[in-house]
Design a protein around this motif. Structure first.
Motif, PDB file in Angstrom:
ATOM      1  N   SER A  10       0.855  -1.183   0.000  1.00 33.88           N
ATOM      2  CA  SER A  10       0.000   0.000   0.000  1.00 33.88           C
ATOM      3  C   SER A  10       0.887   1.228   0.000  1.00 33.88           C
ATOM      4  N   PHE A  11       0.461   2.246  -0.698  1.00 29.58           N
ATOM      5  CA  PHE A  11       1.242   3.463  -0.844  1.00 29.58           C
ATOM      6  C   PHE A  11       0.366   4.671  -0.560  1.00 29.58           C
ATOM      7  N   GLU A  12       0.960   5.680   0.052  1.00 31.59           N
ATOM      8  CA  GLU A  12       0.188   6.848   0.453  1.00 31.59           C
ATOM      9  C   GLU A  12      -0.378   7.604  -0.745  1.00 31.59           C
ATOM     10  N   PHE A  13       0.422   7.746  -1.796  1.00 25.65           N
ATOM     11  CA  PHE A  13      -0.001   8.504  -2.966  1.00 25.65           C
ATOM     12  C   PHE A  13       0.154   7.668  -4.235  1.00 25.65           C
ATOM     13  N   PRO A  14      -0.707   7.877  -5.236  1.00 22.47           N
ATOM     14  CA  PRO A  14      -0.620   7.116  -6.482  1.00 22.47           C
ATOM     15  C   PRO A  14       0.729   7.275  -7.198  1.00 22.47           C
ATOM     16  N   ALA A  15       1.365   8.409  -7.083  1.00 19.10           N
ATOM     17  CA  ALA A  15       2.653   8.612  -7.749  1.00 19.10           C
ATOM     18  C   ALA A  15       3.737   7.708  -7.168  1.00 19.10           C
ATOM     19  N   ASP A  16       3.609   7.334  -5.899  1.00 21.95           N
ATOM     20  CA  ASP A  16       4.608   6.487  -5.243  1.00 21.95           C
ATOM     21  C   ASP A  16       4.680   5.084  -5.839  1.00 21.95           C
ATOM     22  N   VAL A  17       3.623   4.629  -6.460  1.00 24.02           N
ATOM     23  CA  VAL A  17       3.530   3.249  -6.928  1.00 24.02           C
ATOM     24  C   VAL A  17       3.854   3.105  -8.418  1.00 24.02           C
ATOM     25  N   GLN A  18       3.984   4.196  -9.149  1.00 25.30           N
ATOM     26  CA  GLN A  18       4.095   4.121 -10.605  1.00 25.30           C
ATOM     27  C   GLN A  18       5.353   3.408 -11.100  1.00 25.30           C
ATOM     28  N   ILE A  19       6.492   3.611 -10.466  1.00 25.06           N
ATOM     29  CA  ILE A  19       7.729   2.957 -10.907  1.00 25.06           C
ATOM     30  C   ILE A  19       7.635   1.449 -10.696  1.00 25.06           C
ATOM     31  N   ILE A  20       7.103   1.058  -9.556  1.00 28.10           N
ATOM     32  CA  ILE A  20       6.963  -0.367  -9.265  1.00 28.10           C
ATOM     33  C   ILE A  20       5.963  -0.997 -10.228  1.00 28.10           C
ATOM     34  N   LYS A  21       4.883  -0.290 -10.504  1.00 28.82           N
ATOM     35  CA  LYS A  21       3.880  -0.782 -11.450  1.00 28.82           C
ATOM     36  C   LYS A  21       4.508  -0.984 -12.824  1.00 28.82           C
ATOM     37  N   GLY A  22       5.278  -0.013 -13.267  1.00 27.04           N
ATOM     38  CA  GLY A  22       5.933  -0.111 -14.571  1.00 27.04           C
ATOM     39  C   GLY A  22       6.902  -1.279 -14.645  1.00 27.04           C
ATOM     40  N   ARG A  23       7.652  -1.493 -13.582  1.00 25.29           N
ATOM     41  CA  ARG A  23       8.620  -2.604 -13.562  1.00 25.29           C
ATOM     42  C   ARG A  23       7.910  -3.948 -13.612  1.00 25.29           C
ATOM     43  N   LEU A  24       6.838  -4.095 -12.843  1.00 28.03           N
ATOM     44  CA  LEU A  24       6.083  -5.353 -12.858  1.00 28.03           C
ATOM     45  C   LEU A  24       5.463  -5.600 -14.229  1.00 28.03           C
ATOM     46  N   GLU A  25       4.906  -4.565 -14.831  1.00 25.20           N
ATOM     47  CA  GLU A  25       4.301  -4.722 -16.151  1.00 25.20           C
ATOM     48  C   GLU A  25       5.344  -5.048 -17.214  1.00 25.20           C
ATOM     49  N   VAL A  52      -3.153   3.587  -1.723  1.00 25.57           N
ATOM     50  CA  VAL A  52      -3.336   2.885  -2.992  1.00 25.57           C
ATOM     51  C   VAL A  52      -2.769   1.484  -2.827  1.00 25.57           C
ATOM     52  N   LYS A  53      -3.575   0.470  -3.140  1.00 23.38           N
ATOM     53  CA  LYS A  53      -3.128  -0.917  -2.997  1.00 23.38           C
ATOM     54  C   LYS A  53      -2.630  -1.428  -4.339  1.00 23.38           C
ATOM     55  N   LEU A  54      -1.387  -1.905  -4.359  1.00 29.77           N
ATOM     56  CA  LEU A  54      -0.791  -2.500  -5.550  1.00 29.77           C
ATOM     57  C   LEU A  54      -1.132  -3.984  -5.540  1.00 29.77           C
ATOM     58  N   GLN A  55      -1.942  -4.413  -6.514  1.00 36.44           N
ATOM     59  CA  GLN A  55      -2.418  -5.794  -6.534  1.00 36.44           C
ATOM     60  C   GLN A  55      -2.026  -6.501  -7.823  1.00 36.44           C
ATOM     61  N   VAL A  56      -1.805  -7.812  -7.704  1.00 30.78           N
ATOM     62  CA  VAL A  56      -1.526  -8.676  -8.847  1.00 30.78           C
ATOM     63  C   VAL A  56      -2.431  -9.904  -8.716  1.00 30.78           C
ATOM     64  N   TYR A  57      -2.559 -10.657  -9.804  1.00 27.04           N
ATOM     65  CA  TYR A  57      -3.304 -11.911  -9.722  1.00 27.04           C
ATOM     66  C   TYR A  57      -2.577 -12.850  -8.767  1.00 27.04           C
ATOM     67  N   ALA A  58      -3.327 -13.644  -8.030  1.00 24.20           N
ATOM     68  CA  ALA A  58      -2.738 -14.557  -7.043  1.00 24.20           C
ATOM     69  C   ALA A  58      -1.772 -15.550  -7.685  1.00 24.20           C
ATOM     70  N   ASN A  59      -2.029 -15.953  -8.930  1.00 30.84           N
ATOM     71  CA  ASN A  59      -1.120 -16.904  -9.567  1.00 30.84           C
ATOM     72  C   ASN A  59       0.198 -16.253 -10.008  1.00 30.84           C
ATOM     73  N   ASP A  60       0.291 -14.917  -9.982  1.00 32.49           N
ATOM     74  CA  ASP A  60       1.538 -14.205 -10.283  1.00 32.49           C
ATOM     75  C   ASP A  60       2.260 -13.758  -9.011  1.00 32.49           C
ATOM     76  N   LYS A  61       1.764 -14.162  -7.859  1.00 34.70           N
ATOM     77  CA  LYS A  61       2.260 -13.674  -6.568  1.00 34.70           C
ATOM     78  C   LYS A  61       3.759 -13.875  -6.395  1.00 34.70           C
ATOM     79  N   GLU A  62       4.258 -15.072  -6.588  1.00 32.20           N
ATOM     80  CA  GLU A  62       5.680 -15.369  -6.338  1.00 32.20           C
ATOM     81  C   GLU A  62       6.594 -14.552  -7.246  1.00 32.20           C
TER      82      GLU A  62
END
Length: 126
Positions: A10-25, A52-62
């Protein structure tokens, strides 16, 4: 078919999660940001709804955890040094809020900051 999700963080602001989101994608892992639009419309309620909660499908968890651990921002003290766990001496901690009791659920910003160690799981206050 009902999909199951796993919350990486979880992240306080949406901007905090964008780099991690981009890397995962970029690794081919679909990412979902729960409550992003709500916090974009009113940033002051971020603490009340848990950010903001960063979520992935459970089968992609590991796979997602492995990528996330490579770039995860760890907790730092007031001087900018990584927080050291008093139990295992690891420098891999995150801010932790228990939000126990009605008072802290209504006013989470008044709770003292604690840290949770990723290595041993110990929760400590400053």
């Amino acid at each position: 078919m009902e999909e199951k999700f796993y919350t990486l963080g979880s992240f306080e602001f949406p901007a905090d999660v964008q780099i991690i989101k981009g890397r995962l994608e970029s690794e081919g892992i679909p990412v979902f940001l729960k409550d992003e639009n709500t916090i974009n419309s009113d940033p002051l309620i971020s603490g009340a709804i848990g950010g903001v909660k960063l979520q992935v499908y459970a089968n992609d968890k590991e796979r997602a955890i492995k990528v996330y651990d490579e770039i995860r921002p760890y907790a730092v003290d007031n001087e900018g040094n990584l927080v050291v766990c008093p139990n295992c001496k690891a420098q891999k901690s995150e801010a932790y809020y228990a939000r126990k009791g009605l008072f802290y659920k209504l006013f989470p910003f008044l709770e003292k900051r604690k840290h949770r160690c990723f290595q041993c799981g110990m929760i400590t206050s400053k």
